[in-house]
Design a protein around this motif. Sequence first.
Motif, mmCIF file in Angstrom:
data_model
loop_
_atom_site.group_PDB
_atom_site.id
_atom_site.type_symbol
_atom_site.label_atom_id
_atom_site.label_comp_id
_atom_site.label_asym_id
_atom_site.label_seq_id
_atom_site.Cartn_x
_atom_site.Cartn_y
_atom_site.Cartn_z
ATOM 1 N N PRO A 1 63.772 36.494 17.650
ATOM 2 C CA PRO A 1 63.401 37.399 18.751
ATOM 3 C C PRO A 1 63.624 38.879 18.403
ATOM 4 C CG PRO A 1 64.583 35.505 19.613
ATOM 5 C CD PRO A 1 64.700 35.442 18.120
ATOM 6 N N GLU A 2 64.722 39.184 17.707
ATOM 7 C CA GLU A 2 64.976 40.569 17.309
ATOM 8 C C GLU A 2 63.897 41.073 16.359
ATOM 9 O OE1 GLU A 2 69.875 40.589 17.621
ATOM 10 O OE2 GLU A 2 68.893 40.022 15.739
ATOM 11 N N PHE A 3 63.465 40.217 15.451
ATOM 12 C CA PHE A 3 62.416 40.582 14.500
ATOM 13 C C PHE A 3 61.101 40.824 15.221
ATOM 14 C CE2 PHE A 3 59.384 39.087 11.019
ATOM 15 C CZ PHE A 3 59.482 40.260 10.286
ATOM 16 N N ILE A 4 60.772 39.976 16.178
ATOM 17 C CA ILE A 4 59.525 40.126 16.938
ATOM 18 C C ILE A 4 59.542 41.423 17.745
ATOM 19 C CG2 ILE A 4 58.191 39.165 18.872
ATOM 20 C CD1 ILE A 4 59.002 36.364 17.706
ATOM 21 N N ARG A 5 60.672 41.723 18.350
ATOM 22 C CA ARG A 5 60.782 42.992 19.092
ATOM 23 C C ARG A 5 60.570 44.188 18.165
ATOM 24 N NH1 ARG A 5 64.460 40.146 22.604
ATOM 25 N NH2 ARG A 5 66.179 40.367 21.117
ATOM 26 N N ALA A 6 61.107 44.095 16.947
ATOM 27 C CA ALA A 6 60.943 45.182 15.977
ATOM 28 C C ALA A 6 59.478 45.345 15.574
ATOM 29 C CB ALA A 6 61.807 44.917 14.747
ATOM 30 N N ILE A 7 58.778 44.218 15.420
ATOM 31 C CA ILE A 7 57.349 44.270 15.083
ATOM 32 C C ILE A 7 56.571 44.940 16.208
ATOM 33 C CG2 ILE A 7 55.269 42.902 14.646
ATOM 34 C CD1 ILE A 7 57.122 40.762 13.404
ATOM 35 N N LYS A 8 56.849 44.524 17.438
ATOM 36 C CA LYS A 8 56.135 45.067 18.587
ATOM 37 C C LYS A 8 56.432 46.549 18.796
ATOM 38 C CE LYS A 8 53.609 41.756 20.372
ATOM 39 N NZ LYS A 8 52.166 41.934 20.658
ATOM 40 N N GLU A 9 57.637 46.961 18.428
ATOM 41 C CA GLU A 9 57.983 48.373 18.544
ATOM 42 C C GLU A 9 57.218 49.197 17.515
ATOM 43 O OE1 GLU A 9 61.958 51.218 18.208
ATOM 44 O OE2 GLU A 9 62.175 49.096 18.712
ATOM 45 N N GLY B 1 60.816 28.780 21.352
ATOM 46 C CA GLY B 1 59.529 29.254 21.854
ATOM 47 C C GLY B 1 59.685 30.230 23.006
ATOM 48 N N ILE B 2 60.542 29.898 23.948
ATOM 49 C CA ILE B 2 60.767 30.764 25.103
ATOM 50 C C ILE B 2 61.383 32.092 24.666
ATOM 51 C CG2 ILE B 2 62.125 31.043 27.213
ATOM 52 C CD1 ILE B 2 61.745 28.050 27.725
ATOM 53 N N ALA B 3 62.381 32.023 23.777
ATOM 54 C CA ALA B 3 63.049 33.248 23.319
ATOM 55 C C ALA B 3 62.081 34.169 22.587
ATOM 56 C CB ALA B 3 64.223 32.881 22.413
ATOM 57 N N CYS B 4 61.217 33.595 21.753
ATOM 58 C CA CYS B 4 60.244 34.409 21.014
ATOM 59 C C CYS B 4 59.197 35.000 21.942
ATOM 60 C CB CYS B 4 59.584 33.572 19.915
ATOM 61 S SG CYS B 4 60.668 33.199 18.517
ATOM 62 N N ALA B 5 58.765 34.217 22.924
ATOM 63 C CA ALA B 5 57.782 34.714 23.889
ATOM 64 C C ALA B 5 58.368 35.859 24.714
ATOM 65 C CB ALA B 5 57.320 33.581 24.799
ATOM 66 N N GLU B 6 59.607 35.697 25.134
ATOM 67 C CA GLU B 6 60.249 36.749 25.926
ATOM 68 C C GLU B 6 60.480 38.014 25.098
ATOM 69 O OE1 GLU B 6 63.707 34.800 27.496
ATOM 70 O OE2 GLU B 6 62.607 33.985 29.225
ATOM 71 N N ALA B 7 60.544 37.839 23.773
ATOM 72 C CA ALA B 7 60.714 39.001 22.884
ATOM 73 C C ALA B 7 59.398 39.713 22.608
ATOM 74 C CB ALA B 7 61.342 38.556 21.563
ATOM 75 N N GLY B 8 58.277 39.081 23.032
ATOM 76 C CA GLY B 8 56.985 39.738 22.872
ATOM 77 C C GLY B 8 55.927 38.959 22.123
ATOM 78 N N ALA B 9 56.249 37.755 21.624
ATOM 79 C CA ALA B 9 55.246 36.960 20.918
ATOM 80 C C ALA B 9 54.110 36.604 21.874
ATOM 81 C CB ALA B 9 55.868 35.690 20.349
ATOM 82 N N ASP B 10 52.894 36.827 21.431
ATOM 83 C CA ASP B 10 51.719 36.524 22.248
ATOM 84 C C ASP B 10 51.378 35.042 22.199
ATOM 85 O OD1 ASP B 10 50.641 39.449 22.787
ATOM 86 O OD2 ASP B 10 51.206 39.344 20.672
#
Length: 231
Positions: A117-125, A142-151
């Motif tokens: 999730p931290e990595f996904i947030r960094a990508i989205k930023e 899956g839920i944690a990654c989605a909440e971090a911004g995964a589409d």
Amino acid sequence: MEKQKILDQIKGGLIVSCQALEHEPLYTKEGGIMPLMAKAAAQSGAVGIRANTVRDITQIKEVVALPVIGIIKKDYEGTPMYITVTMKEVDALVACGVDIVAVQGTGARRPDGSSAPEFIRAIKEKYPQQLVMADCATLEEGIACAEAGADFVGTTMRGYTPETKGCDDIDYAFIHELSEKCPAKIIAEGHIHYPEQAKKALEAGAFALVVGGAITRPAEITARFVSAIAE
């Protein structure tokens, strides 16, 4: 391609994974094989392509106009993560124009200690408009990654992590639970060998499907036939 166009394009359809690793028969140093696989898939109705390495992705995008899910597989010391593990790989994928960047979304830590999730947030930023897919193995991931911004959340890693060891068949209940509880679009991937399974995965709630080995890996397909005959 804009997000809504990509969603409209892939919804309810088959994305074909066109990959060949260095130890596989269809791998060549100069490439050229995977674009032909992608072209055949496109001609037969595939709605998207999943591909590994900048070289293959670039060659594929030259011959098909379908959305591409891009990954870079690379082993890193000290972590079992191997699908688009660091920002270096993300930068390379974005630069070559992938429509969706797929990253491993399992519970292990990356080389820098960050979680999925931290990595996904960094990508989205860094890339706010870039669509991201998280390859997960469990509902919690899956839920944690989605909440971090995964589409998108893929079932790609189910059966390939310590927590899910032994899950060697397509898990329709898992797909259904993800589709009910996870805010991202669910892409069923892994252990899909037959058209009937693909149809059931969509009926279970998958937004789209990724199939690779059953279509683009002749060695794997041959082995499945040989095994069945031997039995």
